[in-house]
Design a protein around this motif. Structure first.
Motif, mmCIF file in Angstrom:
data_model
loop_
_atom_site.group_PDB
_atom_site.id
_atom_site.type_symbol
_atom_site.label_atom_id
_atom_site.label_comp_id
_atom_site.label_asym_id
_atom_site.label_seq_id
_atom_site.Cartn_x
_atom_site.Cartn_y
_atom_site.Cartn_z
ATOM 1 N N ASN A 66 61.241 75.558 -44.583
ATOM 2 C CA ASN A 66 61.121 74.329 -45.365
ATOM 3 C C ASN A 66 60.704 74.536 -46.825
ATOM 4 O OD1 ASN A 66 61.232 71.479 -43.690
ATOM 5 N ND2 ASN A 66 60.887 73.246 -42.380
ATOM 6 N N VAL A 67 59.716 75.415 -47.047
ATOM 7 C CA VAL A 67 59.203 75.692 -48.392
ATOM 8 C C VAL A 67 58.938 74.415 -49.194
ATOM 9 C CG1 VAL A 67 59.363 77.384 -50.242
ATOM 10 C CG2 VAL A 67 60.950 77.544 -48.331
ATOM 11 N N THR A 68 58.140 73.548 -48.652
ATOM 12 C CA THR A 68 57.770 72.324 -49.360
ATOM 13 C C THR A 68 56.418 71.879 -48.839
ATOM 14 O OG1 THR A 68 58.108 69.941 -49.174
ATOM 15 C CG2 THR A 68 59.444 71.306 -47.762
ATOM 16 N N SER A 69 55.471 71.586 -49.732
ATOM 17 C CA SER A 69 54.124 71.305 -49.235
ATOM 18 C C SER A 69 54.007 69.943 -48.553
ATOM 19 C CB SER A 69 53.104 71.445 -50.357
ATOM 20 O OG SER A 69 53.468 70.650 -51.446
ATOM 21 N N ALA A 70 54.177 68.877 -49.322
ATOM 22 C CA ALA A 70 53.962 67.538 -48.760
ATOM 23 C C ALA A 70 54.899 67.281 -47.576
ATOM 24 C CB ALA A 70 54.169 66.485 -49.840
ATOM 25 N N GLY A 71 56.142 67.711 -47.711
ATOM 26 C CA GLY A 71 57.125 67.493 -46.660
ATOM 27 C C GLY A 71 56.718 68.169 -45.353
ATOM 28 N N GLN A 72 56.180 69.389 -45.474
ATOM 29 C CA GLN A 72 55.758 70.125 -44.283
ATOM 30 C C GLN A 72 54.571 69.469 -43.582
ATOM 31 O OE1 GLN A 72 56.735 74.602 -45.833
ATOM 32 N NE2 GLN A 72 54.912 74.324 -44.621
ATOM 33 N N PHE A 73 53.583 69.086 -44.389
ATOM 34 C CA PHE A 73 52.392 68.462 -43.811
ATOM 35 C C PHE A 73 52.777 67.187 -43.070
ATOM 36 C CE2 PHE A 73 49.878 71.118 -46.735
ATOM 37 C CZ PHE A 73 48.836 71.482 -45.904
ATOM 38 N N ALA A 74 53.582 66.369 -43.718
ATOM 39 C CA ALA A 74 53.983 65.095 -43.113
ATOM 40 C C ALA A 74 54.836 65.339 -41.872
ATOM 41 C CB ALA A 74 54.741 64.252 -44.132
ATOM 42 N N GLY A 75 55.793 66.251 -41.992
ATOM 43 C CA GLY A 75 56.678 66.542 -40.872
ATOM 44 C C GLY A 75 55.917 67.089 -39.681
ATOM 45 N N PHE A 76 54.979 67.980 -39.954
ATOM 46 C CA PHE A 76 54.210 68.570 -38.863
ATOM 47 C C PHE A 76 53.369 67.514 -38.152
ATOM 48 C CE2 PHE A 76 50.328 70.611 -37.246
ATOM 49 C CZ PHE A 76 50.920 71.382 -36.269
ATOM 50 N N ASP A 77 52.809 66.613 -38.958
ATOM 51 C CA ASP A 77 52.020 65.519 -38.393
ATOM 52 C C ASP A 77 52.877 64.686 -37.435
ATOM 53 O OD1 ASP A 77 49.440 64.183 -38.481
ATOM 54 O OD2 ASP A 77 50.600 62.483 -39.249
ATOM 55 N N LEU A 78 54.112 64.427 -37.851
ATOM 56 C CA LEU A 78 55.029 63.650 -37.003
ATOM 57 C C LEU A 78 55.361 64.406 -35.715
ATOM 58 C CD1 LEU A 78 57.473 62.162 -39.659
ATOM 59 C CD2 LEU A 78 55.793 60.933 -38.281
ATOM 60 N N ILE A 79 55.579 65.711 -35.849
ATOM 61 C CA ILE A 79 55.889 66.521 -34.667
ATOM 62 C C ILE A 79 54.736 66.452 -33.661
ATOM 63 C CG2 ILE A 79 56.234 68.887 -33.822
ATOM 64 C CD1 ILE A 79 57.712 69.506 -36.400
ATOM 65 N N LEU A 80 53.510 66.567 -34.200
ATOM 66 C CA LEU A 80 52.328 66.510 -33.331
ATOM 67 C C LEU A 80 52.274 65.207 -32.551
ATOM 68 C CD1 LEU A 80 49.167 67.915 -35.134
ATOM 69 C CD2 LEU A 80 50.366 68.804 -33.137
ATOM 70 N N HIS A 81 52.741 64.128 -33.205
ATOM 71 C CA HIS A 81 52.707 62.821 -32.558
ATOM 72 C C HIS A 81 53.972 62.535 -31.765
ATOM 73 C CE1 HIS A 81 49.504 62.358 -35.603
ATOM 74 N NE2 HIS A 81 48.944 61.629 -34.650
ATOM 75 N N GLY A 82 54.810 63.550 -31.616
ATOM 76 C CA GLY A 82 56.014 63.389 -30.811
ATOM 77 C C GLY A 82 56.988 62.358 -31.352
ATOM 78 N N ALA A 83 57.133 62.334 -32.689
ATOM 79 C CA ALA A 83 57.988 61.329 -33.311
ATOM 80 C C ALA A 83 59.461 61.508 -32.958
ATOM 81 C CB ALA A 83 57.819 61.399 -34.838
ATOM 82 N N LYS A 84 60.230 60.418 -33.171
ATOM 83 C CA LYS A 84 61.683 60.461 -32.953
ATOM 84 C C LYS A 84 62.346 61.274 -34.067
ATOM 85 C CE LYS A 84 62.135 56.949 -29.773
ATOM 86 N NZ LYS A 84 60.719 57.065 -29.316
ATOM 87 N N TYR A 85 63.521 61.851 -33.768
ATOM 88 C CA TYR A 85 64.234 62.652 -34.777
ATOM 89 C C TYR A 85 64.543 61.843 -36.034
ATOM 90 C CZ TYR A 85 64.923 66.201 -31.163
ATOM 91 O OH TYR A 85 64.724 67.160 -30.211
ATOM 92 N N LEU A 86 64.975 60.588 -35.843
ATOM 93 C CA LEU A 86 65.356 59.764 -36.990
ATOM 94 C C LEU A 86 64.170 59.548 -37.926
ATOM 95 C CD1 LEU A 86 67.688 58.143 -38.251
ATOM 96 C CD2 LEU A 86 66.804 56.126 -37.072
ATOM 97 N N GLU A 87 63.019 59.316 -37.306
ATOM 98 C CA GLU A 87 61.810 59.092 -38.089
ATOM 99 C C GLU A 87 61.486 60.336 -38.921
ATOM 100 O OE1 GLU A 87 57.213 57.806 -37.114
ATOM 101 O OE2 GLU A 87 58.671 57.940 -35.499
ATOM 102 N N ILE A 88 61.612 61.493 -38.289
ATOM 103 C CA ILE A 88 61.335 62.751 -38.988
ATOM 104 C C ILE A 88 62.339 62.974 -40.118
ATOM 105 C CG2 ILE A 88 61.353 65.280 -38.715
ATOM 106 C CD1 ILE A 88 60.124 64.867 -35.969
ATOM 107 N N ALA A 89 63.607 62.695 -39.837
ATOM 108 C CA ALA A 89 64.641 62.901 -40.860
ATOM 109 C C ALA A 89 64.404 61.990 -42.063
ATOM 110 C CB ALA A 89 66.020 62.653 -40.264
ATOM 111 N N ILE A 90 64.095 60.715 -41.810
ATOM 112 C CA ILE A 90 63.929 59.765 -42.909
ATOM 113 C C ILE A 90 62.672 60.083 -43.728
ATOM 114 C CG2 ILE A 90 63.442 57.350 -43.462
ATOM 115 C CD1 ILE A 90 65.378 56.595 -41.216
ATOM 116 N N THR A 91 61.579 60.413 -43.036
ATOM 117 C CA THR A 91 60.355 60.762 -43.759
ATOM 118 C C THR A 91 60.590 61.986 -44.647
ATOM 119 O OG1 THR A 91 59.055 59.952 -41.892
ATOM 120 C CG2 THR A 91 57.911 61.335 -43.489
#
Lengths: 256, 107
Positions: A66-91
């Motif tokens: 990924n090589v992106t700070s804010a994007g990684q933190f946010a994405g990882f947070d979503l993964i931890l919460h078991g988010a939907k793929y669409l939600e992860i893609a849009i965020t």
């Protein structure tokens, strides 16, 4: 058109045979400050992942791809919460959409000789800081320089992530916290000197900062994410400045 | 941990991010001649970096006082035309010092 139509801030370069070719080594060296700044940020990311109970390879895998700070933190947070793929893609899209503007700006700054393959590979490494340093060079930048400029920070980004995940608590908390300001210190070092010399650049810097504060503090705009806020500030400030201070009317004749 | 889910999510994030970064570079290989567009793009770096820095820098080094001290030092060093590393380390040093002085009750 305003009377200031011959302003030419450093943002875009012109082909200029008098400037020396920027080498791979020079890129590596220019990437060093970015690398140091990245160590602390990615260290924090590695720790975040490790503390959540995920294995080290997940942290490293995210950082390297990924090589992106804010994007990684946010994405990882979503993964931890078991988010939907669409939600992860849009965020991810919203947080990282600013790279679109940077890549567009950079596309006008790279050598005409850069091949499509080189573009496809090198665009992987466009981060806020790498973009900032590349755009700061006088003249155009080539593939070799850009490759060097990406290599050092990418190494630091991966290494920091690994160290943070592997040795949680390696640096004292107070030092880690203080290092968080380094990235912003670099940004200030990039925008202030040209702002002192060019009124249009100063206008852009002040206007964009003011808008950013409005988005942050005015209750009406609280729902707007920082990713969107950055994009809106950029669109508004650049539209204003491009109308008020269009750059360089006779740039094609400048070699004369 | 559901490995397949985690790997899919990470690849999805990576793919979205890469496409955003790659498209403009791959599509706009020629010089854009429109004057407004060129002007706009010339100002993009300053606008983006300024919006990202302010006011976020005030929350970047722990407490507001430490961050503000870092900001002040960074501005002074940048005004004097110091390089990236000097400004960045100067800001971090000022933030660390302020933080420690506050902890020691000296400020």
């Amino acid at each position: 058109m305003s009377a200031d139509c011959c302003e030419n801030p450093a943002g875009l370069g012109e082909e200029n045979p008098d400037l020396p070719d920027l080498s791979f080594q020079r890129g590596l060296k220019d990437g060093l400050p970015i690398c140091l700044g990245y160590l602390s940020v990615s260290f924090a990311f590695g720790m975040t992942v490790a503390q959540s109970g995920m294995p080290i390879w997940v942290a490293l895998f995210i950082s390297v791809t990924n090589v992106t700070s804010a994007g990684q933190f946010a994405g990882f947070d979503l993964i931890l919460h078991g988010a939907k793929y669409l939600e992860i893609a849009i965020t991810t899209l919203v947080i990282n959409l600013r790279y679109f503007l940077m890549s567009l700006s950079l596309s006008q700054k790279v050598d005409r000789g850069m091949t499509t393959l080189q573009r496809l590979v090198l665009s992987f490494g466009i981060t806020d800081e790498i973009f900032a340093v590349a755009i700061q060079q006088p003249g155009m930048v080539g593939a070799r320089y850009l490759a060097g400029l990406i290599t050092t920070p990418l190494t630091g980004w991966s290494l920091g992530t690994f160290l943070g995940a592997a040795a949680t608590g390696f640096l004292p908390e107070s030092l880690r916290t203080a290092l968080g300001i380094m990235i912003y210190g670099m940004f200030i070092a990039i925008i202030i000197p040209p702002a002192r010399q060019s009124r249009p650049v100063a206008t852009v810097v002040v206007l964009s900062a003011a808008l950013s504060c409005v988005f942050r503090y005015v209750p009406l705009f609280q729902g707007i994410s920082s990713g969107w806020a950055t994009i809106l500030c950029t669109l508004i400030a650049c539209t204003f400045a491009a109308r008020r201070y269009p750059v360089n009317c006779a740039e094609t004749e400048e070699a004369g | 941990m559901n490995t397949a889910y985690v790997v899919s999510c990470v690849l999805l994030m990576a793919g979205v991010t890469y496409v955003i970064r790659m498209l403009p570079m791959a599509v706009f290989q020629r010089r854009l001649e429109n004057r407004f567009v060129r002007s706009f793009l010339a100002y993009v770096p300053y606008a983006v970096l300024s919006a990202m820095t302010f006011p976020q820098i005030l929350y970047s080094a722990g407490g507001t006082a430490a961050s503000a001290a870092g900001l002040l030092v960074a501005m002074v060093l940048a005004f004097r035309g110091k390089g990236l590393l000097v400004v960045a380390l100067g800001a971090a040093a000022a933030a660390l010092l302020t933080q420690q002085l506050l902890l020691a009750g000296l400020l």
